[in-house]
Design an enzyme around this catalytic site. Structure first.
Site, PDB file in Angstrom:
ATOM      1  N   TRP A 433       0.904  -1.170  -0.160  1.00  0.00           N
ATOM      2  CA  TRP A 433       0.048  -0.017  -0.090  1.00  0.00           C
ATOM      3  C   TRP A 433       0.721   1.244   0.291  1.00  0.00           C
ATOM      4  O   TRP A 433       0.715   2.222  -0.825  1.00  0.00           O
ATOM      5  CB  TRP A 433      -1.099   0.013   1.165  1.00  0.00           C
ATOM      6  CG  TRP A 433      -1.664   1.356   1.229  1.00  0.00           C
ATOM      7  CD1 TRP A 433      -3.275   1.300   0.890  1.00  0.00           C
ATOM      8  CD2 TRP A 433      -1.531   2.508   1.770  1.00  0.00           C
ATOM      9  NE1 TRP A 433      -3.504   2.458   0.787  1.00  0.00           N
ATOM     10  CE2 TRP A 433      -2.612   3.330   1.565  1.00  0.00           C
ATOM     11  CE3 TRP A 433      -0.204   2.949   2.477  1.00  0.00           C
ATOM     12  CZ2 TRP A 433      -2.483   4.583   1.963  1.00  0.00           C
ATOM     13  CZ3 TRP A 433      -0.378   4.343   2.900  1.00  0.00           C
ATOM     14  CH2 TRP A 433      -1.484   5.112   2.691  1.00  0.00           C
ATOM     15  N   TYR A 437       1.020   4.088  -3.029  1.00  0.00           N
ATOM     16  CA  TYR A 437       0.536   5.253  -2.768  1.00  0.00           C
ATOM     17  C   TYR A 437       1.697   6.238  -3.017  1.00  0.00           C
ATOM     18  O   TYR A 437       1.425   7.615  -3.336  1.00  0.00           O
ATOM     19  CB  TYR A 437       0.203   5.488  -1.340  1.00  0.00           C
ATOM     20  CG  TYR A 437      -0.794   6.758  -1.029  1.00  0.00           C
ATOM     21  CD1 TYR A 437      -1.891   6.937  -1.756  1.00  0.00           C
ATOM     22  CD2 TYR A 437      -0.496   7.843  -0.151  1.00  0.00           C
ATOM     23  CE1 TYR A 437      -2.746   8.113  -1.686  1.00  0.00           C
ATOM     24  CE2 TYR A 437      -1.128   9.033   0.018  1.00  0.00           C
ATOM     25  CZ  TYR A 437      -2.228   8.968  -0.864  1.00  0.00           C
ATOM     26  OH  TYR A 437      -3.140  10.161  -0.426  1.00  0.00           O
ATOM     27  N   ASP A 453      -6.399  -0.491  -0.585  1.00  0.00           N
ATOM     28  CA  ASP A 453      -7.054   0.593   0.202  1.00  0.00           C
ATOM     29  C   ASP A 453      -8.050   0.483   0.413  1.00  0.00           C
ATOM     30  O   ASP A 453      -9.107   0.132  -0.372  1.00  0.00           O
ATOM     31  CB  ASP A 453      -6.829   1.852  -0.725  1.00  0.00           C
ATOM     32  CG  ASP A 453      -7.228   3.329   0.133  1.00  0.00           C
ATOM     33  OD1 ASP A 453      -6.481   3.664   0.804  1.00  0.00           O
ATOM     34  OD2 ASP A 453      -8.574   3.565  -0.080  1.00  0.00           O
TER      35      ASP A 453
END
Length: 505
Positions: A433, A437, A453
């Site tokens: 994640w 990101y 997410d």
């Protein structure tokens, strides 16, 4: 030009289709002038035009920029973008002045390739050499500063890298056919204290501020961007109001205050730069373009994503939605790690403690009345500090320390995106994640997609789509190469319905 044929370009030219603004430029053989496709001038005959993928390529072939449609003000769209990651980074570095003080071999060494290979890449994908790009960009930026800023000619000559005012005047007259002063619009300098009584006076232009206008490719939803930044504004570092985004900055050893205000007359921003860092206006403007995603070809992206029946109504409800970028890779890496598995509000609090504890204070006269107090700390400011005192779990503090050590290494922050992510992926505490990101906002990868997410998964489930990461990854294949924009649409849709469980910083 890899995706646009000459016939398609001519059709876009005849209709003055704004969706193609910045994607190609039209050079007219009979006049020696090149224009944007939205130029209001009479459409030239088909046999009298040539099309180029960039303004630099047109200038390198002997054409002068149109004074009416101003190619230097078009939304930036390097032909290399998305074609080759090394070249995309090279274009960015040249845009930020790498060849003003260095050579092509120096740039190639910085990229980890040979100068011959760099020249080949440049010529193949942009139509010009690195030197031609740098020279043309210097001319285009100089004219933009003349028309869209309140800098003096002497300041512009210095900032644009001409060395002397005489050389500046001679070069621009040769390139544009007239002296620089002949096409200066001239921004009014605001009176020093006329707005002091207003609550937002610190965020309006003052007498000694540098003011620059930047255009965005329409449509441009500035309200959504400001709302996004407002929810994540770090205390002491940033301030976001109804019509401005402000932050402390530090570039080339100089500190400053930057204020961005959406324009009301056309898509774009008014950028106000206060303090010594104003000398770095070209680098600041390049960062602002990425921060606000000014150059995204939204019509093309929206058309592509709307082909998915699940996304079609979402895209329709959010015209002009952008993917917010970041100001600095290291700063964003810190903020992303601080925000792992906690709310946006908690992440803001932790980042604010980091800024207050280890950031460098700015002069009071620079930030008076803004609520901004410090610039974000550099890696060397944080190295060896007891970060657990910020209120972090020990494991999170250790992850931060490992990332700080890597960014403190010379050249690490300038690695190409894939290499940087590969290096970070080897560190304990950096999972998929966080990497996705970082790619999405920290590196500006338009195809990055954090499928795990929780907000994205909840949004797709509400829309009747996949509810687990594996199924979503499979479904999202149809969104390539714009999955980052699909993610932003999904987050926006969830926020609109007050359903979002915020998991991003």
């Amino acid at each position: 030009m890899d995706t646009l044929t000459d016939d398609l370009c001519y059709q876009a030219l005849k209709t003055r289709d704004a969706r193609f603004d910045g994607r190609f430029y039209t050079a007219v053989l009979t006049t020696g002038i090149f224009c944007r496709p939205i130029c209001p001038a009479v459409t030239p005959k088909r046999g009298n035009v040539r099309f180029y993928p960039s303004a630099e390529a047109a200038m390198a072939n002997g054409f002068r920029p149109c004074l009416r449609c101003r190619p230097e003000a078009a939304p930036g769209s390097p032909a290399a973008a998305g074609v080759h990651t090394t070249l995309a980074r090279a274009v960015r570095l040249v845009e930020e002045g790498a060849l003003d003080t260095g050579s092509v071999p120096d740039l190639a060494e910085r990229l980890g390739i040979t100068d011959r290979y760099l020249r080949q890449l440049y010529k193949r994908h942009t139509g010009v050499t690195p030197q031609q790009h740098a020279q043309a960009r210097r001319l285009l930026r100089a004219r933009q500063l003349i028309v869209d800023s309140n800098l003096s000619m002497t300041e512009i000559a210095d900032i644009a890298g001409f060395g002397s005012l005489r050389r500046f005047n001679h070069t621009l007259k040769q390139a544009y056919g007239d002296a620089p002063t002949a096409y200066r619009r001239g921004l009014r300098q605001p009176a020093g204290n006329t707005t002091r009584h207003r609550p937002d006076a610190p965020f309006k232009p003052a007498r000694d501020d540098l003011v620059l206008f930047l255009q965005a490719r329409p449509p441009f939803d500035s309200d959504a961007l400001l709302a996004f930044f407002r929810a994540r504004a770090v205390p002491g570092l940033e301030a976001v109001g109804e019509d401005y985004y402000a932050r402390a900055l530090h570039i080339r050893g100089q500190s400053g205050l930057m204020i961005c205000r959406p324009r009301t007359d056309q898509p774009g921003l008014q950028v106000i730069l206060r303090g010594p860092a104003r000398q770095a206006i070209l680098e600041v403007s390049a960062r602002v373009r990425r921060l606000f995603d000014l150059d995204a070809d939204l019509p093309t992206i929206a058309d592509h994503l709307a082909r998915d029946p699940m996304l079609h109504p979402v895209v329709t409800r959010h015209p002009g939605l952008r993917v917010p970028g970041c100001w600095d890779r290291f700063e964003f890496a810190m903020r992303a790690i601080l925000g792992q598995q906690i709310s946006v509000a908690a992440a803001r609090t932790l980042a604010g403690r980091m800024v207050a504890g280890y950031g460098v204070a700015l002069p009071e006269e620079l930030v008076e009345g803004t609520g901004i107090t410090h610039r974000f700390p550099e890696p060397e400011d944080l190295a060896g500090q007891p970060l657990s005192t910020l209120g972090l779990p020990r494991s999170r503090a250790e992850t931060l320390a490992r990332v700080i050590t890597r960014f403190a290494e010379p050249g690490f922050a300038e690695l190409d995106g894939n290499t940087l992510l590969e290096q970070l992926a080897t560190l304990r505490g950096i999972g998929p994640w966080t990497l996705n990101y970082l790619a999405l906002r920290g590196l500006g990868d338009p195809d990055a997609f954090p499928a795990s997410d929780l907000g994205i998964l909840k949004a797709t489930a509400q829309l009747g789509g996949p509810a687990d990461p594996k199924s979503l990854i499979h479904h999202a294949e149809r969104w390539r190469p714009w999955r980052a924009y699909a993610a932003q649409y999904l987050w926006a849709e969830l926020a609109t319905h007050s359903l979002r469980q915020e998991t991003t910083v």
